[in-house]
Scaffold this active site. Sequence first.
Site, PDB file in Angstrom:
ATOM      1  N   HIS A 226       0.841  -1.203   0.000  1.00 15.08           N
ATOM      2  CA  HIS A 226       0.000   0.000   0.000  1.00 15.08           C
ATOM      3  C   HIS A 226       0.877   1.255   0.000  1.00 15.08           C
ATOM      4  CE1 HIS A 226      -3.597   2.435   1.291  1.00 15.08           C
ATOM      5  NE2 HIS A 226      -2.638   3.182   1.841  1.00 15.08           N
ATOM      6  N   GLU A 227       1.874   1.301   0.880  1.00 18.36           N
ATOM      7  CA  GLU A 227       2.741   2.494   0.963  1.00 18.36           C
ATOM      8  C   GLU A 227       3.509   2.721  -0.338  1.00 18.36           C
ATOM      9  OE1 GLU A 227       2.509   4.715   3.249  1.00 18.36           O
ATOM     10  OE2 GLU A 227       1.101   3.426   4.317  1.00 18.36           O
ATOM     11  N   HIS A 230       1.678   4.706  -2.742  1.00 14.47           N
ATOM     12  CA  HIS A 230       1.820   6.146  -2.509  1.00 14.47           C
ATOM     13  C   HIS A 230       3.178   6.625  -3.037  1.00 14.47           C
ATOM     14  CE1 HIS A 230      -1.822   6.466  -0.213  1.00 14.47           C
ATOM     15  NE2 HIS A 230      -1.384   5.824   0.859  1.00 14.47           N
ATOM     16  N   HIS A 236      -5.379   7.555  -2.409  1.00 18.22           N
ATOM     17  CA  HIS A 236      -6.326   6.492  -2.049  1.00 18.22           C
ATOM     18  C   HIS A 236      -7.399   6.287  -3.111  1.00 18.22           C
ATOM     19  CE1 HIS A 236      -5.048   6.833   2.395  1.00 18.22           C
ATOM     20  NE2 HIS A 236      -4.376   5.881   1.758  1.00 18.22           N
TER      21      HIS A 236
END
Length: 480
Positions: A226-227, A230, A236
Amino acid sequence: MKVLPASGFAVLLFATLKFSTATSSLLAAAPRTSRNNYHLAQAYLDKYYTKEGGHQVGELVARRGNSMVKKIKELQTFFNLQVTGKLDKSTMDVIKRPRCGVPDVANYRLFPGEPKWKKNTLTYRIAKYTSSMTPAEVDKAVEMALQAWSSAVPLSFVRVNSGEADIMISFETGDHGDSYPFDGPRGTLAHAFAPGEGLGGDTHFDNAEKWTMGTNGFNLFTVAAHEFGHALGLAHSSDPSALMYPTYKYQRPYGFHLPKDDVKGIQALYGPRKPFLGKPTSPHTPPHHPDLCDSTSSFDAVTMLGKELLFFRDRIFWRRQVHLPSGIRPSTITSSFPQLMSNVDAAYEVAERGTAYFFKGPHYWITRGFQMQGPPRTIYDFGFPRYVQRIDAAVYVPDTQKTLFFVGDEYYSYDERKGKMEKDYPKNTEEEFSGVNGQIDAAVELNGYIYFFSGPKAYKYDVEKEDVVSVVKSSSWIGC
Ligand code: TQI
Ligand code: CA
Ligand code: ZN
Ligand code: ZN
Protein backbone atom coordinates in the site's frame (compact mmCIF):
# COMPACT_ATOMS: atom_id res chain seq x y z
CA MET A 1 -29.48 -4.34 -3.77
CA LYS A 2 -26.24 -3.55 -2.09
CA VAL A 3 -24.16 -1.27 -4.29
CA LEU A 4 -21.04 -3.12 -5.30
CA PRO A 5 -17.94 -1.91 -7.07
CA ALA A 6 -18.08 -3.42 -10.52
CA SER A 7 -14.35 -3.85 -10.99
CA GLY A 8 -12.82 -7.26 -10.53
CA PHE A 9 -13.99 -10.79 -10.94
CA ALA A 10 -15.05 -11.42 -7.40
CA VAL A 11 -17.99 -9.10 -7.74
CA LEU A 12 -18.89 -10.36 -11.15
CA LEU A 13 -18.80 -13.89 -9.90
CA PHE A 14 -21.21 -12.92 -7.17
CA ALA A 15 -23.57 -11.16 -9.56
CA THR A 16 -23.51 -14.00 -12.05
CA LEU A 17 -24.22 -16.68 -9.52
CA LYS A 18 -26.86 -14.77 -7.72
CA PHE A 19 -28.90 -14.07 -10.83
CA SER A 20 -28.11 -17.01 -13.01
CA THR A 21 -31.69 -18.27 -13.05
CA ALA A 22 -32.98 -14.89 -14.14
CA THR A 23 -30.31 -14.75 -16.86
CA SER A 24 -31.30 -17.90 -18.61
CA SER A 25 -34.96 -16.99 -18.82
CA LEU A 26 -34.17 -13.47 -20.01
CA LEU A 27 -31.84 -14.80 -22.66
CA ALA A 28 -34.40 -17.29 -23.90
CA ALA A 29 -36.96 -14.55 -24.34
CA ALA A 30 -34.69 -12.16 -26.22
CA PRO A 31 -34.65 -12.41 -30.03
CA ARG A 32 -31.02 -12.81 -31.09
CA THR A 33 -30.74 -10.60 -34.13
CA SER A 34 -27.57 -8.63 -34.63
CA ARG A 35 -29.54 -5.38 -34.71
CA ASN A 36 -30.91 -6.19 -31.35
CA ASN A 37 -27.41 -6.99 -30.13
CA TYR A 38 -26.17 -3.65 -31.35
CA HIS A 39 -28.83 -1.68 -29.48
CA LEU A 40 -28.44 -3.73 -26.34
CA ALA A 41 -24.68 -3.28 -26.48
CA GLN A 42 -25.02 0.44 -27.15
CA ALA A 43 -27.29 0.93 -24.17
CA TYR A 44 -24.96 -1.13 -22.01
CA LEU A 45 -21.83 0.67 -23.09
CA ASP A 46 -23.45 4.06 -22.61
CA LYS A 47 -24.53 3.06 -19.14
CA TYR A 48 -21.34 1.48 -17.89
CA TYR A 49 -18.72 3.25 -19.99
CA THR A 50 -19.96 6.73 -19.34
CA LYS A 51 -16.59 8.52 -19.23
CA GLU A 52 -16.41 8.76 -23.02
CA GLY A 53 -20.09 8.07 -23.55
CA GLY A 54 -21.58 11.27 -22.14
CA HIS A 55 -20.56 13.74 -24.81
CA GLN A 56 -21.60 11.84 -27.90
CA VAL A 57 -24.98 13.48 -28.30
CA GLY A 58 -25.37 15.27 -31.62
CA GLU A 59 -22.12 13.97 -33.07
CA LEU A 60 -21.91 12.35 -36.48
CA VAL A 61 -23.09 8.79 -36.80
CA ALA A 62 -19.66 7.75 -38.06
CA ARG A 63 -18.00 9.19 -34.98
CA ARG A 64 -20.50 7.44 -32.80
CA GLY A 65 -19.76 4.17 -34.58
CA ASN A 66 -16.06 4.65 -33.94
CA SER A 67 -16.52 5.30 -30.30
CA MET A 68 -18.63 2.14 -30.01
CA VAL A 69 -15.63 0.17 -31.27
CA LYS A 70 -13.44 1.90 -28.71
CA LYS A 71 -15.85 1.17 -25.90
CA ILE A 72 -16.28 -2.43 -27.02
CA LYS A 73 -12.50 -2.81 -26.91
CA GLU A 74 -12.39 -1.28 -23.44
CA LEU A 75 -15.04 -3.68 -22.27
CA GLN A 76 -13.22 -6.65 -23.84
CA THR A 77 -10.00 -5.62 -22.12
CA PHE A 78 -11.80 -5.22 -18.81
CA PHE A 79 -13.37 -8.69 -19.01
CA ASN A 80 -10.18 -10.33 -20.39
CA LEU A 81 -11.88 -11.23 -23.65
CA GLN A 82 -10.25 -11.27 -27.06
CA VAL A 83 -10.00 -7.62 -28.10
CA THR A 84 -11.77 -7.52 -31.48
CA GLY A 85 -13.83 -4.36 -31.19
CA LYS A 86 -16.73 -6.46 -32.49
CA LEU A 87 -19.87 -7.69 -30.81
CA ASP A 88 -18.87 -11.34 -30.96
CA LYS A 89 -20.52 -14.07 -28.94
CA SER A 90 -18.37 -13.85 -25.82
CA THR A 91 -18.77 -10.07 -25.71
CA MET A 92 -22.55 -10.31 -26.03
CA ASP A 93 -22.59 -12.93 -23.29
CA VAL A 94 -20.99 -10.42 -20.93
CA ILE A 95 -23.35 -7.67 -21.98
CA LYS A 96 -26.42 -9.84 -21.44
CA ARG A 97 -25.28 -10.90 -17.98
CA PRO A 98 -27.36 -9.12 -15.33
CA ARG A 99 -25.37 -6.96 -12.96
CA CYS A 100 -25.51 -4.23 -10.36
CA GLY A 101 -25.82 -0.67 -11.62
CA VAL A 102 -22.30 0.57 -11.00
CA PRO A 103 -20.11 1.61 -13.91
CA ASP A 104 -16.82 -0.19 -14.64
CA VAL A 105 -14.95 3.06 -14.27
CA ALA A 106 -11.81 3.25 -12.25
CA ASN A 107 -11.79 4.54 -8.71
CA TYR A 108 -8.08 5.16 -8.22
CA ARG A 109 -6.81 8.68 -7.51
CA LEU A 110 -3.52 10.40 -8.24
CA PHE A 111 -1.97 13.12 -6.13
CA PRO A 112 -2.56 16.77 -7.08
CA GLY A 113 -0.09 17.71 -9.83
CA GLU A 114 0.25 13.98 -10.62
CA PRO A 115 3.84 13.58 -9.40
CA LYS A 116 5.60 10.51 -10.85
CA TRP A 117 9.11 9.15 -11.26
CA LYS A 118 10.84 10.33 -14.42
CA LYS A 119 13.04 7.22 -14.73
CA ASN A 120 12.24 3.53 -14.99
CA THR A 121 14.86 2.10 -12.67
CA LEU A 122 14.48 3.12 -9.05
CA THR A 123 16.80 2.29 -6.19
CA TYR A 124 15.62 1.35 -2.71
CA ARG A 125 17.46 0.88 0.54
CA ILE A 126 16.25 -0.57 3.82
CA ALA A 127 18.11 1.72 6.18
CA LYS A 128 16.64 0.68 9.56
CA TYR A 129 15.04 -2.61 10.50
CA THR A 130 12.45 -3.57 13.12
CA SER A 131 12.97 -6.01 15.95
CA SER A 132 9.62 -7.70 15.40
CA MET A 133 10.76 -9.54 12.27
CA THR A 134 14.09 -10.91 11.07
CA PRO A 135 15.96 -8.75 8.52
CA ALA A 136 15.54 -11.55 5.96
CA GLU A 137 11.76 -11.47 6.44
CA VAL A 138 11.69 -7.69 6.07
CA ASP A 139 13.80 -7.92 2.89
CA LYS A 140 11.43 -10.51 1.44
CA ALA A 141 8.23 -8.59 2.31
CA VAL A 142 9.66 -5.39 0.80
CA GLU A 143 10.87 -7.14 -2.34
CA MET A 144 7.52 -8.83 -2.90
CA ALA A 145 5.60 -5.59 -2.26
CA LEU A 146 7.70 -3.74 -4.86
CA GLN A 147 7.32 -6.61 -7.27
CA ALA A 148 3.54 -6.41 -7.01
CA TRP A 149 3.83 -2.99 -8.68
CA SER A 150 6.69 -3.66 -11.09
CA SER A 151 4.76 -6.59 -12.57
CA ALA A 152 2.16 -4.12 -13.87
CA VAL A 153 4.34 -1.29 -15.18
CA PRO A 154 7.78 -0.87 -16.82
CA LEU A 155 9.54 -0.02 -13.54
CA SER A 156 12.42 -1.95 -11.97
CA PHE A 157 13.63 -1.75 -8.41
CA VAL A 158 17.28 -2.17 -7.54
CA ARG A 159 18.32 -2.66 -3.96
CA VAL A 160 21.31 -0.76 -2.59
CA ASN A 161 22.93 -1.02 0.84
CA SER A 162 24.55 2.37 1.19
CA GLY A 163 24.11 6.00 0.22
CA GLU A 164 20.93 7.78 -0.79
CA ALA A 165 18.36 5.64 -2.65
CA ASP A 166 15.22 6.92 -4.40
CA ILE A 167 13.07 5.02 -1.94
CA MET A 168 14.62 5.10 1.54
CA ILE A 169 12.83 2.60 3.76
CA SER A 170 13.07 2.65 7.55
CA PHE A 171 11.29 1.66 10.73
CA GLU A 172 11.00 4.72 12.95
CA THR A 173 9.71 5.48 16.43
CA GLY A 174 7.76 8.59 17.43
CA ASP A 175 9.34 11.81 16.20
CA HIS A 176 11.75 10.98 13.43
CA GLY A 177 12.56 14.29 11.81
CA ASP A 178 9.99 14.67 9.02
CA SER A 179 7.26 16.50 10.98
CA TYR A 180 4.97 13.44 10.80
CA PRO A 181 5.74 11.74 14.13
CA PHE A 182 4.45 8.21 14.69
CA ASP A 183 1.87 7.58 17.41
CA GLY A 184 2.76 4.28 19.09
CA PRO A 185 0.80 1.05 18.65
CA ARG A 186 -2.11 1.19 16.15
CA GLY A 187 -3.30 4.52 14.71
CA THR A 188 -0.87 5.39 11.95
CA LEU A 189 1.05 2.35 10.73
CA ALA A 190 3.26 3.86 8.09
CA HIS A 191 3.53 6.69 5.62
CA ALA A 192 5.18 7.36 2.30
CA PHE A 193 6.05 10.47 0.36
CA ALA A 194 4.90 10.99 -3.21
CA PRO A 195 7.54 10.77 -5.99
CA GLY A 196 10.14 13.53 -5.98
CA GLU A 197 13.58 14.62 -4.81
CA GLY A 198 14.77 14.31 -1.21
CA LEU A 199 12.04 12.80 0.98
CA GLY A 200 10.07 11.91 -2.16
CA GLY A 201 9.37 8.15 -2.32
CA ASP A 202 10.67 7.58 1.20
CA THR A 203 8.65 5.10 3.19
CA HIS A 204 8.55 4.93 6.99
CA PHE A 205 6.99 2.22 9.13
CA ASP A 206 5.99 2.77 12.75
CA ASN A 207 8.40 0.61 14.74
CA ALA A 208 5.87 0.50 17.61
CA GLU A 209 3.60 -1.82 15.61
CA LYS A 210 3.80 -5.59 15.74
CA TRP A 211 4.98 -6.34 12.19
CA THR A 212 4.56 -9.89 10.91
CA MET A 213 4.76 -12.17 7.92
CA GLY A 214 1.35 -13.60 8.80
CA THR A 215 -1.88 -12.27 10.30
CA ASN A 216 -0.87 -12.01 13.93
CA GLY A 217 -0.20 -8.25 13.97
CA PHE A 218 0.12 -6.02 10.91
CA ASN A 219 1.30 -7.83 7.83
CA LEU A 220 4.34 -6.01 6.50
CA PHE A 221 3.82 -7.10 2.89
CA THR A 222 0.27 -5.71 2.94
CA VAL A 223 1.18 -2.34 4.42
CA ALA A 224 4.37 -2.00 2.36
CA ALA A 225 2.51 -2.74 -0.89
CA HIS A 226 0.00 0.00 0.00
CA GLU A 227 2.74 2.49 0.96
CA PHE A 228 4.72 1.82 -2.21
CA GLY A 229 1.56 2.70 -4.14
CA HIS A 230 1.82 6.15 -2.51
CA ALA A 231 5.60 6.27 -3.12
CA LEU A 232 4.92 5.65 -6.83
CA GLY A 233 2.25 8.33 -7.10
CA LEU A 234 -1.13 6.82 -6.17
CA ALA A 235 -3.43 8.42 -3.62
CA HIS A 236 -6.33 6.49 -2.05
CA SER A 237 -8.92 4.70 -4.15
CA SER A 238 -12.65 4.55 -3.50
CA ASP A 239 -12.79 0.96 -4.75
CA PRO A 240 -13.04 -1.30 -1.66
CA SER A 241 -11.27 -4.12 -3.48
CA ALA A 242 -8.26 -1.91 -4.29
CA LEU A 243 -4.97 -2.14 -2.44
CA MET A 244 -5.09 1.66 -2.25
CA TYR A 245 -8.46 1.63 -0.49
CA PRO A 246 -7.80 3.16 2.93
CA THR A 247 -8.66 0.26 5.21
CA TYR A 248 -6.30 -2.45 6.32
CA LYS A 249 -7.07 -5.85 4.81
CA TYR A 250 -4.52 -8.64 5.06
CA GLN A 251 -3.19 -9.68 1.64
CA ARG A 252 -1.47 -13.01 1.13
CA PRO A 253 2.02 -12.29 -0.20
CA TYR A 254 2.37 -15.47 -2.29
CA GLY A 255 0.17 -15.52 -5.34
CA PHE A 256 -0.77 -11.87 -4.79
CA HIS A 257 -2.10 -10.06 -7.83
CA LEU A 258 -2.45 -6.33 -7.92
CA PRO A 259 -6.21 -5.60 -7.97
CA LYS A 260 -7.58 -4.24 -11.24
CA ASP A 261 -8.20 -0.72 -9.98
CA ASP A 262 -4.59 -0.37 -8.80
CA VAL A 263 -3.34 -1.71 -12.13
CA LYS A 264 -5.38 0.94 -13.93
CA GLY A 265 -4.05 3.64 -11.60
CA ILE A 266 -0.38 2.74 -11.85
CA GLN A 267 -0.64 2.23 -15.62
CA ALA A 268 -2.22 5.66 -15.96
CA LEU A 269 1.11 7.00 -14.65
CA TYR A 270 3.69 4.64 -16.15
CA GLY A 271 1.90 2.75 -18.92
CA PRO A 272 1.63 -1.04 -19.16
CA ARG A 273 4.61 -3.36 -18.84
CA LYS A 274 5.99 -4.59 -22.21
CA PRO A 275 3.58 -2.52 -24.34
CA PHE A 276 4.91 -3.93 -27.63
CA LEU A 277 4.51 -7.58 -26.76
CA GLY A 278 0.79 -7.24 -26.16
CA LYS A 279 -0.23 -9.36 -29.14
CA PRO A 280 -3.91 -10.19 -29.19
CA THR A 281 -4.36 -13.86 -28.35
CA SER A 282 -5.97 -16.02 -31.01
CA PRO A 283 -9.31 -17.53 -30.05
CA HIS A 284 -7.94 -21.08 -29.87
CA THR A 285 -4.82 -20.60 -27.76
CA PRO A 286 -5.63 -20.17 -24.08
CA PRO A 287 -4.54 -16.85 -22.56
CA HIS A 288 -0.82 -16.84 -21.73
CA HIS A 289 0.12 -18.66 -18.53
CA PRO A 290 3.30 -16.99 -17.42
CA ASP A 291 6.09 -19.27 -16.22
CA LEU A 292 4.24 -22.50 -15.62
CA CYS A 293 7.48 -23.89 -14.24
CA ASP A 294 8.49 -20.81 -12.28
CA SER A 295 10.36 -22.43 -9.40
CA THR A 296 9.66 -19.51 -7.06
CA SER A 297 5.89 -19.87 -7.17
CA SER A 298 3.70 -21.89 -4.97
CA PHE A 299 0.21 -23.27 -5.46
CA ASP A 300 -2.99 -21.61 -4.33
CA ALA A 301 -4.53 -24.95 -3.41
CA VAL A 302 -3.86 -28.69 -3.74
CA THR A 303 -6.35 -31.52 -3.25
CA MET A 304 -7.10 -35.08 -4.17
CA LEU A 305 -10.20 -35.46 -6.31
CA GLY A 306 -11.11 -39.10 -6.81
CA LYS A 307 -7.95 -40.78 -8.07
CA GLU A 308 -6.24 -37.58 -9.13
CA LEU A 309 -4.22 -34.83 -7.49
CA LEU A 310 -5.22 -31.31 -8.45
CA PHE A 311 -2.88 -28.31 -8.18
CA PHE A 312 -4.30 -24.80 -8.51
CA ARG A 313 -2.40 -21.63 -9.32
CA ASP A 314 -3.99 -18.39 -10.60
CA ARG A 315 -6.29 -19.35 -13.49
CA ILE A 316 -4.74 -22.76 -14.07
CA PHE A 317 -4.96 -26.17 -12.54
CA TRP A 318 -2.90 -29.31 -13.15
CA ARG A 319 -4.22 -32.88 -12.84
CA ARG A 320 -1.98 -35.83 -12.15
CA GLN A 321 -2.31 -39.46 -11.12
CA VAL A 322 -0.65 -39.75 -7.71
CA HIS A 323 1.97 -42.23 -8.85
CA LEU A 324 2.39 -40.98 -12.40
CA PRO A 325 4.40 -37.79 -12.65
CA SER A 326 4.11 -37.95 -16.45
CA GLY A 327 1.34 -36.64 -18.65
CA ILE A 328 0.54 -33.70 -16.37
CA ARG A 329 -1.43 -31.13 -18.32
CA PRO A 330 -2.45 -27.64 -17.25
CA SER A 331 -5.96 -26.45 -18.05
CA THR A 332 -7.93 -23.38 -17.13
CA ILE A 333 -10.02 -23.53 -13.99
CA THR A 334 -12.94 -22.02 -15.90
CA SER A 335 -13.06 -25.02 -18.24
CA SER A 336 -13.87 -27.43 -15.38
CA PHE A 337 -15.12 -25.20 -12.55
CA PRO A 338 -16.66 -22.14 -14.21
CA GLN A 339 -17.88 -20.77 -10.89
CA LEU A 340 -14.41 -20.68 -9.39
CA MET A 341 -12.74 -18.95 -12.37
CA SER A 342 -9.35 -18.27 -10.75
CA ASN A 343 -7.33 -17.87 -7.57
CA VAL A 344 -8.81 -20.68 -5.50
CA ASP A 345 -7.67 -20.19 -1.89
CA ALA A 346 -7.90 -23.74 -0.58
CA ALA A 347 -9.42 -27.13 -1.30
CA TYR A 348 -9.84 -30.51 0.38
CA GLU A 349 -11.58 -33.79 -0.21
CA VAL A 350 -13.29 -36.15 2.21
CA ALA A 351 -12.79 -39.26 0.09
CA GLU A 352 -15.08 -41.51 2.12
CA ARG A 353 -17.95 -39.09 1.43
CA GLY A 354 -16.98 -38.54 -2.18
CA THR A 355 -17.14 -34.78 -1.69
CA ALA A 356 -14.62 -32.01 -2.14
CA TYR A 357 -14.68 -28.44 -0.89
CA PHE A 358 -13.26 -25.41 -2.69
CA PHE A 359 -12.66 -22.08 -0.97
CA LYS A 360 -12.42 -18.62 -2.39
CA GLY A 361 -12.70 -15.55 -0.17
CA PRO A 362 -15.55 -15.96 2.32
CA HIS A 363 -17.29 -18.61 0.17
CA TYR A 364 -16.97 -22.28 -0.50
CA TRP A 365 -18.39 -24.72 -3.03
CA ILE A 366 -19.06 -28.43 -2.68
CA THR A 367 -18.36 -30.84 -5.52
CA ARG A 368 -18.79 -34.53 -6.24
CA GLY A 369 -15.97 -35.19 -8.63
CA PHE A 370 -15.99 -32.30 -11.06
CA GLN A 371 -19.71 -31.72 -10.50
CA MET A 372 -20.56 -28.60 -8.46
CA GLN A 373 -23.32 -29.17 -5.90
CA GLY A 374 -25.36 -26.00 -5.74
CA PRO A 375 -24.55 -22.38 -5.07
CA PRO A 376 -21.66 -21.12 -2.94
CA ARG A 377 -22.01 -21.14 0.84
CA THR A 378 -20.37 -19.03 3.49
CA ILE A 379 -17.23 -20.19 5.31
CA TYR A 380 -18.81 -19.02 8.58
CA ASP A 381 -20.85 -22.28 8.38
CA PHE A 382 -17.65 -23.94 9.64
CA GLY A 383 -17.57 -21.68 12.70
CA PHE A 384 -14.75 -19.32 11.72
CA PRO A 385 -14.61 -16.01 13.57
CA ARG A 386 -15.67 -13.01 11.46
CA TYR A 387 -12.16 -11.64 11.04
CA VAL A 388 -11.25 -14.67 8.98
CA GLN A 389 -12.10 -13.53 5.47
CA ARG A 390 -10.33 -16.23 3.54
CA ILE A 391 -8.46 -19.45 4.09
CA ASP A 392 -4.90 -20.09 2.94
CA ALA A 393 -4.97 -23.88 2.92
CA ALA A 394 -7.11 -26.83 4.01
CA VAL A 395 -6.33 -30.50 4.47
CA TYR A 396 -8.43 -33.42 5.64
CA VAL A 397 -6.64 -36.00 7.80
CA PRO A 398 -8.50 -39.32 7.46
CA ASP A 399 -6.99 -40.90 10.61
CA THR A 400 -8.50 -38.27 12.89
CA GLN A 401 -11.38 -37.24 10.63
CA LYS A 402 -10.37 -33.63 11.22
CA THR A 403 -9.88 -30.93 8.62
CA LEU A 404 -7.13 -28.42 9.32
CA PHE A 405 -7.64 -24.90 8.02
CA PHE A 406 -4.59 -22.65 7.76
CA VAL A 407 -5.10 -18.89 8.06
CA GLY A 408 -2.02 -16.65 8.29
CA ASP A 409 0.36 -18.19 10.82
CA GLU A 410 -2.40 -20.10 12.61
CA TYR A 411 -4.63 -23.08 11.98
CA TYR A 412 -8.07 -24.31 12.98
CA SER A 413 -9.26 -27.89 13.39
CA TYR A 414 -12.73 -28.88 12.20
CA ASP A 415 -14.26 -32.15 13.35
CA GLU A 416 -15.88 -33.60 10.23
CA ARG A 417 -17.79 -36.25 12.20
CA LYS A 418 -19.39 -33.81 14.62
CA GLY A 419 -19.55 -31.04 12.01
CA LYS A 420 -18.00 -28.65 14.52
CA MET A 421 -14.91 -26.53 14.92
CA GLU A 422 -12.71 -27.88 17.75
CA LYS A 423 -12.16 -25.91 20.95
CA ASP A 424 -8.80 -24.31 21.81
CA TYR A 425 -8.07 -23.24 18.24
CA PRO A 426 -6.56 -21.43 16.40
CA LYS A 427 -3.08 -22.62 17.27
CA ASN A 428 0.25 -21.45 15.94
CA THR A 429 1.23 -23.50 12.88
CA GLU A 430 5.00 -23.42 13.33
CA GLU A 431 4.70 -24.42 16.99
CA GLU A 432 2.48 -27.41 16.27
CA PHE A 433 4.11 -28.62 13.06
CA SER A 434 7.79 -28.53 13.87
CA GLY A 435 9.99 -28.11 10.81
CA VAL A 436 7.31 -26.35 8.76
CA ASN A 437 8.27 -22.71 8.27
CA GLY A 438 6.44 -19.81 6.73
CA GLN A 439 2.86 -19.38 5.77
CA ILE A 440 1.03 -22.37 4.30
CA ASP A 441 -0.28 -21.78 0.77
CA ALA A 442 -1.70 -25.26 0.18
CA ALA A 443 -1.75 -28.67 1.84
CA VAL A 444 -2.75 -32.22 0.97
CA GLU A 445 -2.67 -35.56 2.80
CA LEU A 446 -1.36 -38.74 1.16
CA ASN A 447 -0.67 -42.07 2.93
CA GLY A 448 0.00 -40.66 6.39
CA TYR A 449 1.98 -37.65 5.23
CA ILE A 450 0.78 -34.06 4.99
CA TYR A 451 2.46 -32.16 2.18
CA PHE A 452 2.66 -28.49 3.05
CA PHE A 453 3.29 -26.01 0.24
CA SER A 454 4.85 -22.77 1.39
CA GLY A 455 6.20 -20.46 -1.29
CA PRO A 456 8.75 -22.36 -3.38
CA LYS A 457 9.02 -25.18 -0.83
CA ALA A 458 6.98 -28.33 -0.29
CA TYR A 459 7.41 -30.00 3.13
CA LYS A 460 6.64 -33.68 3.60
CA TYR A 461 5.37 -33.99 7.17
CA ASP A 462 5.05 -37.38 8.85
CA VAL A 463 1.86 -37.22 10.93
CA GLU A 464 2.89 -40.05 13.25
CA LYS A 465 6.50 -38.92 13.82
CA GLU A 466 5.33 -35.31 14.07
CA ASP A 467 8.24 -34.09 12.00
CA VAL A 468 9.23 -33.02 8.51
CA VAL A 469 10.94 -35.88 6.67
CA SER A 470 11.86 -34.07 3.45
CA VAL A 471 11.63 -30.76 1.60
CA VAL A 472 11.39 -30.43 -2.18
CA LYS A 473 10.67 -27.66 -4.69
CA SER A 474 6.90 -27.07 -4.96
CA SER A 475 7.08 -27.04 -8.74
CA SER A 476 8.61 -30.55 -8.85
CA TRP A 477 5.09 -31.83 -8.15
CA ILE A 478 3.92 -30.77 -11.57
CA GLY A 479 6.89 -32.23 -13.35
CA CYS A 480 9.16 -29.16 -13.40
N1 TQI B 1 -1.04 5.70 6.93
C1 TQI B 1 -1.68 6.47 5.97
C2 TQI B 1 -1.69 5.69 4.62
O1 TQI B 1 -0.65 5.31 4.12
C3 TQI B 1 -1.01 7.78 5.79
C4 TQI B 1 -1.75 8.57 4.80
C5 TQI B 1 -3.01 9.03 4.90
C6 TQI B 1 -1.29 8.91 3.55
N2 TQI B 1 -3.33 9.69 3.72
C7 TQI B 1 -2.29 9.61 2.91
C8 TQI B 1 -0.09 8.66 2.92
C9 TQI B 1 -2.14 10.07 1.63
C10 TQI B 1 0.07 9.14 1.66
C11 TQI B 1 -0.95 9.84 1.03
O2 TQI B 1 -2.76 5.52 4.11
S1 TQI B 1 -1.80 4.56 7.73
C12 TQI B 1 -3.39 1.69 5.56
C13 TQI B 1 -4.75 1.24 5.21
C14 TQI B 1 -2.00 3.21 6.68
C15 TQI B 1 -3.24 2.80 6.33
O3 TQI B 1 -0.87 4.15 8.72
O4 TQI B 1 -3.06 4.99 8.15
C16 TQI B 1 -2.30 1.01 5.11
C17 TQI B 1 -0.89 2.55 6.24
F1 TQI B 1 -5.61 2.09 5.65
F2 TQI B 1 -4.92 1.09 3.93
F3 TQI B 1 -4.99 0.11 5.78
C18 TQI B 1 -1.04 1.42 5.44
CL1 TQI B 1 -2.47 -0.44 4.15
CA1 CA C 1 1.18 3.66 15.17
ZN1 ZN D 1 8.19 9.61 8.50
ZN1 ZN E 1 -2.61 5.10 2.29
